[in-house]
Design a protein around this motif. Structure first.
Motif, PDB file in Angstrom:
ATOM      1  N   LYS A  43      11.093   6.878  21.270  1.00 55.36           N
ATOM      2  CA  LYS A  43       9.826   7.205  20.459  1.00 55.36           C
ATOM      3  C   LYS A  43       8.677   7.920  22.025  1.00 55.36           C
ATOM      4  CE  LYS A  43       6.016   4.931  18.355  1.00 55.36           C
ATOM      5  NZ  LYS A  43       5.722   3.757  18.081  1.00 55.36           N
ATOM      6  N   LYS A  81      15.150  -2.745  13.206  1.00 54.06           N
ATOM      7  CA  LYS A  81      14.814  -2.540  14.756  1.00 54.06           C
ATOM      8  C   LYS A  81      15.453  -1.166  15.486  1.00 54.06           C
ATOM      9  CE  LYS A  81      11.727  -5.885  17.004  1.00 54.06           C
ATOM     10  NZ  LYS A  81      11.939  -7.176  17.181  1.00 54.06           N
ATOM     11  N   ALA A  82      17.316  -1.131  15.103  1.00 57.61           N
ATOM     12  CA  ALA A  82      17.757  -0.923  15.534  1.00 57.61           C
ATOM     13  C   ALA A  82      18.200   0.792  14.405  1.00 57.61           C
ATOM     14  CB  ALA A  82      19.346  -1.685  15.921  1.00 57.61           C
ATOM     15  N   PRO A 113      -3.435   0.726   7.659  1.00 58.97           N
ATOM     16  CA  PRO A 113      -2.749   1.683   7.235  1.00 58.97           C
ATOM     17  C   PRO A 113      -3.853   2.606   6.327  1.00 58.97           C
ATOM     18  CG  PRO A 113      -1.847   0.434   7.202  1.00 58.97           C
ATOM     19  CD  PRO A 113      -2.635  -1.134   7.523  1.00 58.97           C
ATOM     20  N   GLY A 114      -3.611   4.013   6.107  1.00 58.83           N
ATOM     21  CA  GLY A 114      -4.702   4.951   5.094  1.00 58.83           C
ATOM     22  C   GLY A 114      -5.961   4.920   6.024  1.00 58.83           C
ATOM     23  N   LEU A 115      -7.315   3.616   6.628  1.00 63.51           N
ATOM     24  CA  LEU A 115      -8.020   4.075   7.121  1.00 63.51           C
ATOM     25  C   LEU A 115      -7.968   4.079   8.955  1.00 63.51           C
ATOM     26  CD1 LEU A 115      -9.070   1.058   5.312  1.00 63.51           C
ATOM     27  CD2 LEU A 115      -9.621   3.464   4.810  1.00 63.51           C
ATOM     28  N   PHE A 143      -3.543   7.394  -2.802  1.00 62.58           N
ATOM     29  CA  PHE A 143      -2.810   8.350  -1.204  1.00 62.58           C
ATOM     30  C   PHE A 143      -2.972   9.489  -1.867  1.00 62.58           C
ATOM     31  CE2 PHE A 143      -1.961   4.842   1.213  1.00 62.58           C
ATOM     32  CZ  PHE A 143      -1.957   5.230   2.765  1.00 62.58           C
ATOM     33  N   ASN A 165       1.340   2.833  20.393  1.00 60.31           N
ATOM     34  CA  ASN A 165       1.241   1.791  19.049  1.00 60.31           C
ATOM     35  C   ASN A 165      -0.419   1.534  19.127  1.00 60.31           C
ATOM     36  OD1 ASN A 165       4.078   0.463  19.546  1.00 60.31           O
ATOM     37  ND2 ASN A 165       3.729   0.478  21.227  1.00 60.31           N
ATOM     38  N   ASN A 224       0.866  -1.068  -0.397  1.00 54.43           N
ATOM     39  CA  ASN A 224       0.535  -0.009   0.013  1.00 54.43           C
ATOM     40  C   ASN A 224       0.820   1.194   0.226  1.00 54.43           C
ATOM     41  OD1 ASN A 224       0.928  -0.379   2.347  1.00 54.43           O
ATOM     42  ND2 ASN A 224      -0.678   0.066   3.096  1.00 54.43           N
ATOM     43  N   GLU A 227       8.303  -0.300  12.292  1.00 64.41           N
ATOM     44  CA  GLU A 227       6.642  -0.854  13.127  1.00 64.41           C
ATOM     45  C   GLU A 227       5.622  -0.687  11.515  1.00 64.41           C
ATOM     46  OE1 GLU A 227       5.043   2.558  15.435  1.00 64.41           O
ATOM     47  OE2 GLU A 227       7.097   1.587  16.428  1.00 64.41           O
ATOM     48  N   ILE A 258      18.062  -0.670  20.494  1.00 60.05           N
ATOM     49  CA  ILE A 258      17.028  -1.023  20.064  1.00 60.05           C
ATOM     50  C   ILE A 258      15.992   0.156  21.234  1.00 60.05           C
ATOM     51  CG2 ILE A 258      15.284  -2.711  19.804  1.00 60.05           C
ATOM     52  CD1 ILE A 258      17.299  -3.990  18.533  1.00 60.05           C
ATOM     53  N   GLN A 273      15.977   2.946  21.233  1.00 59.63           N
ATOM     54  CA  GLN A 273      14.986   4.007  20.487  1.00 59.63           C
ATOM     55  C   GLN A 273      13.255   3.740  20.495  1.00 59.63           C
ATOM     56  OE1 GLN A 273      15.364   5.480  17.535  1.00 59.63           O
ATOM     57  NE2 GLN A 273      17.264   4.229  16.724  1.00 59.63           N
ATOM     58  N   ILE A 331      -5.903   1.069  -1.224  1.00 69.38           N
ATOM     59  CA  ILE A 331      -5.454   0.827   0.279  1.00 69.38           C
ATOM     60  C   ILE A 331      -5.943  -0.390   0.848  1.00 69.38           C
ATOM     61  CG2 ILE A 331      -5.199   1.807   2.260  1.00 69.38           C
ATOM     62  CD1 ILE A 331      -6.115   5.143   1.324  1.00 69.38           C
ATOM     63  N   PRO A 334      13.341   2.283  13.284  1.00 69.08           N
ATOM     64  CA  PRO A 334      12.333   1.533  13.730  1.00 69.08           C
ATOM     65  C   PRO A 334      10.710   1.850  13.468  1.00 69.08           C
ATOM     66  CG  PRO A 334      13.298   3.925  15.431  1.00 69.08           C
ATOM     67  CD  PRO A 334      14.182   3.602  14.516  1.00 69.08           C
TER      68      PRO A 334
END
Lengths: 206, 205
Positions: free
Chosen positions: B43, A89-90, B131-133, A155, B126, A34, A97, B36, B39, A175, A93
């Motif tokens: 966040k 991850k390092a 995504p997008g909705l 988008f 989190n 997407n 995700e 990690i 990070q 999407i 990040p």
């Protein structure tokens, strides 16, 4: 560039393309396309994992007892996938995700197992590495093509940069998962037509 | 494949290769673990700053500097909460909350003014919405809606209501009704718990 090198590259990227010729790796192709950036990272991850797994499998092929080779391959592939996961991850990040579980699921991507089994088991490390790069690149290119259309229509942007302007009404369908199915079907449809002509001229045998 | 028929060889081979790969991964993991953790800490800090509506820079160093300047972490029971300070005076409180979204759990930060009469802001840590909705909950326009909303613990209506209902104060995301509802539910429930229970504990510290 000798003949074999050339043939490995064209087979991996085009004639034996994992997605539209072998219909492998579809799950992740549907899931991450997407956004262009997701597809790019996923593609690079897969190129890395496929290339190095094939290289390692090829190096160990003469020492690996045949009946436990699948176990060995799985072990090698998962090791590289975990490396990619930790790396993201390092250092990225946000990317880690966005891709969520799909990085870990590269392990189950049939492309890698398929190439290790059918190519790396029989060929020297140099060629195996190249084959991994080519197969991975074939996968990445198709992902980027699908993501290009999905992100642009869904988008109005590419790589997160707005292209179509504020007045663009996003196609929500693109999407959502059905958008991926439609796009993938279109890609396979087009490629089928291209290859049909070729095989009639005595080109690629399907 | 010379020794392939022997029993011992495959076993030894598998053990050796497993140990080799596992050690490599263990080393990589060990080397990167700290990074990690940093990070994810970074966040969280940037989200807390955002919820309090404190402007912060792009780089990690700036975020840490801002965070250390304005925020203090405290504990009530087992729960960590964040205190906003300006010249040693408390100007606000923030709490980490969690609840069920449409596809998975949603973690967020809720920030309040020091008298708990207003919501200073919210930030999502989190989520696993589409995504997008539903995923658009972490877009700025959605989160900005929750700034400076008055909270009245004695009123019978929920704290947060979608427009255009009477007393509505936030917009839904079109095309993501379920996620929007889930988010509002999580917020309303947690605000209630914080105002009726946690608030007392915090102010008595």
């Amino acid at each position: 560039m000798n003949k074999k090198t050339k043939s490995i590259i064209t087979m991996g990227i085009w004639q034996d393309n994992a997605i539209f010729r072998q219909i492998l790796g579809i799950c992740s192709a549907l899931a991450v396309t997407n956004l262009m950036i997701n597809s790019l990272v996923m593609g690079l991850g897969l190129i890395f994992v496929t290339a190095f797994s094939e290289l390692t499998v090829s190096f160990l092929r003469q020492y690996t007892p045949k009946h436990i080779r699948m176990m060995v391959q799985t072990l090698i592939i998962s090791a590289y996938v975990i490396m990619v996961d930790i790396f993201l991850k390092a250092f990225f990040p946000a990317m880690s995700e966005a891709l969520g579980p799909y990085v870990g699921l590269i392990i189950t991507n049939c492309i890698i197992m398929g190439r290790c089994e059918s190519f790396a088991q029989k060929n020297p490390p140099g060629y195996a590495f190249l084959d991994g790069m080519a197969s991975g690149a074939g996968y990445a290119i198709i992902l980027l093509i699908i993501a290009f259309v999905r992100e642009l229509l869904g988008f109005g942007s590419l790589f997160g940069i707005n292209i179509l302007g504020e007045s663009w009404v996003s196609w929500t369908l693109m999407i959502m998962p059905p958008g991926a199915f439609f796009m993938l079907a279109v890609v396979i449809w087009i490629s089928k037509n291209i290859f049909k002509e070729k095989s009639e001229n005595g080109g690629v045998k399907v | 494949m010379a020794k392939k028929k022997k029993v011992l060889y495959p076993v030894v081979f598998m053990i050796v290769i497993t140990v080799a790969f596992t050690s490599v991964l263990a080393i990589i993991n060990e080397v990167s673990a700290e990074r990690i953790q940093q990070q994810s800490k970074l966040k969280e800090q940037s989200k807390v700053l955002y919820a309090f509506n404190i402007e912060f820079g792009e780089t990690g160093e700036e975020i840490i500097r801002q965070y250390n300047q304005f925020i203090e972490e405290r504990k009530v029971g087992n729960r960590t909460y964040y205190v906003r300070k300006a010249n040693d005076e408390i100007t606000g409180y923030a709490f980490k909350i969690e609840g069920a979204g449409l596809w998975g759990s949603i973690d967020a930060v809720l920030a309040f003014t020091q008298d708990f009469n207003k919501l200073s802001g919210v930030a999502f840590l989190n989520h696993s919405e589409t995504p997008g909705l539903g995923g658009r909950i972490d877009e700025e326009w959605f989160q900005e809606q929750f700034r400076d909303i008055s909270l009245d613990v004695t009123a019978t209506d929920p704290y947060l209501i979608f427009k255009p209902s009477t007393g509505g104060n936030v917009d839904t995301i079109s095309g993501a009704t379920s996620t929007s509802k889930a988010v509002l539910n999580i917020f309303n429930q947690n605000i209630d718990v914080i105002l009726t229970e946690t608030k007392g504990d915090v102010l008595n510290e």
